[in-house]
Design an enzyme around this catalytic site. Sequence first.
Site, PDB file in Angstrom:
ATOM      1  N   HIS A 307     -11.524 -15.039 -53.124  1.00 17.68           N
ATOM      2  CA  HIS A 307     -11.439 -15.392 -52.233  1.00 17.68           C
ATOM      3  C   HIS A 307     -11.316 -16.888 -52.202  1.00 17.68           C
ATOM      4  O   HIS A 307     -11.799 -17.675 -53.553  1.00 17.68           O
ATOM      5  CB  HIS A 307     -13.027 -15.197 -51.739  1.00 17.68           C
ATOM      6  CG  HIS A 307     -12.964 -16.341 -50.155  1.00 17.68           C
ATOM      7  ND1 HIS A 307     -13.253 -17.093 -50.180  1.00 17.68           N
ATOM      8  CD2 HIS A 307     -12.679 -15.408 -48.579  1.00 17.68           C
ATOM      9  CE1 HIS A 307     -13.560 -17.445 -48.513  1.00 17.68           C
ATOM     10  NE2 HIS A 307     -13.320 -16.711 -47.740  1.00 17.68           N
ATOM     11  N   ASP A 365     -11.797  -9.550 -46.209  1.00 18.76           N
ATOM     12  CA  ASP A 365     -10.375  -8.728 -45.785  1.00 18.76           C
ATOM     13  C   ASP A 365     -10.046  -7.657 -45.607  1.00 18.76           C
ATOM     14  O   ASP A 365      -9.248  -6.549 -45.425  1.00 18.76           O
ATOM     15  CB  ASP A 365      -9.271 -10.201 -45.719  1.00 18.76           C
ATOM     16  CG  ASP A 365      -9.595 -11.484 -45.156  1.00 18.76           C
ATOM     17  OD1 ASP A 365     -10.196 -11.225 -43.022  1.00 18.76           O
ATOM     18  OD2 ASP A 365      -9.638 -12.445 -45.946  1.00 18.76           O
TER      19      ASP A 365
END
Length: 431
Positions: A307, A365
């Site tokens: 991320h 995600d």
Amino acid sequence: MKRFVTLTDNQTGQSIELPVLEGQAGSPAIDIRTLYRELGLLTYDPGFLSTSSCRSKITYIDGEQGILQYRGYPIETLAQKSHFLEVAYLLLHGDLPTQEELEAFTAVIRGHTMINESLKRFYDGFYHNAHPMAVMVGVVGSLSSFYHDSTDILNPRHREIAAYRLIAKIPTIAAASYKHSIGEPFVYPRNDLGYCANLLHMMFAVPCEEYIVDPVASRALNMVFMLHMDHEQNASTSTVRLTGSSGADPFACIAAGIAALWGPAHGGANEAVLNMLEEIGDVGNIDKYLARAKDKADPFRLMGFGHRIYKNYDPRAKVLRSMCHEVLDKLGDPNDPLFELALRLEEHALSDDYFIERKLYPNVDFYSGIIYKALGIPTNMFTVMFAIARTVGWVSQWMEMITDPEQKIGRPHQVYEGHLNREYVEIEKRV
């Protein structure tokens, strides 16, 4: 003692003292508001990666430590003990509600779930296979023409009503977008159901038979939504604030946020995870694709791992991981090879030194995309789900911005590198 940073222009010799703003936590920020006035200099920061655009009390992120807090509450605690509307109240009002406040808030949200009947006909103007996010941008942007009684941004009561309407109506608008895309009749909201159960019912029920929402599905969606509510000053939230800084009404601001979220670099990441899994295709191909992900010369990237903000395990992913496995056990198709592939890929990556050393752990995600698929939500609705959850954060950030005494219309500068003082040449003389 107040902290200052001294900046000196080595060309002119002029110096300026810039105050350092210390927040409750996180990196301090140099206050550069007088820089241009005093030295005639601007800062250059593409993507605003080193720029704080506002002061906020809503969300705190420490990417190095893997911390995410809403109004000071760790996301892990809220995910385990709270639910969507309670956390929505927290983001909007700053504190967790009492039982009486929560019941009143829930009643207000339920009272605004329906959309104007004329608005329903707006959907007929969209092509049958229009992307649901395109429909969302158009329909949400049109709300101010239906609810112009709550568009006075200087009126606190108008702001509150608009916020409640947006949170209440966004699932109805989203479900209608889905129904339009598959040619099924719209299903009216049911106010006897919870926020997430109501959304699932509007998406998957049909008028000719009863539909019972699975409690595991409702609970999973509730958790995913809580984890996606807000994430500080990301692209879509910054878009909402920038749009709102012009005095635009809240419906237009949220439509702008939806448009920004639609980008594959922002809200489309969970959709990219499934596309990656389909490309890998089989458990036997995992090692080959992991090797490709390690090869800098290979364009293949392992989607759903790592991320930009978190240099540790994404705290949202920690929460979703167990829920993901519970959903797959209860609702996932045991014969779907994609689920098996996702679980094996997770195992391989979490035991691979390359990914461990670089802290490329599965992120929110990776798990949310798998959960959505297990719930039967089609891929083109993934970002719509994100938009429903993030609407709470957008509205909260917008309301905070409107009442900020330091708020000004956003107007970034540029470093101009084009031509100067060119002479106009008549068209017949141009070569």
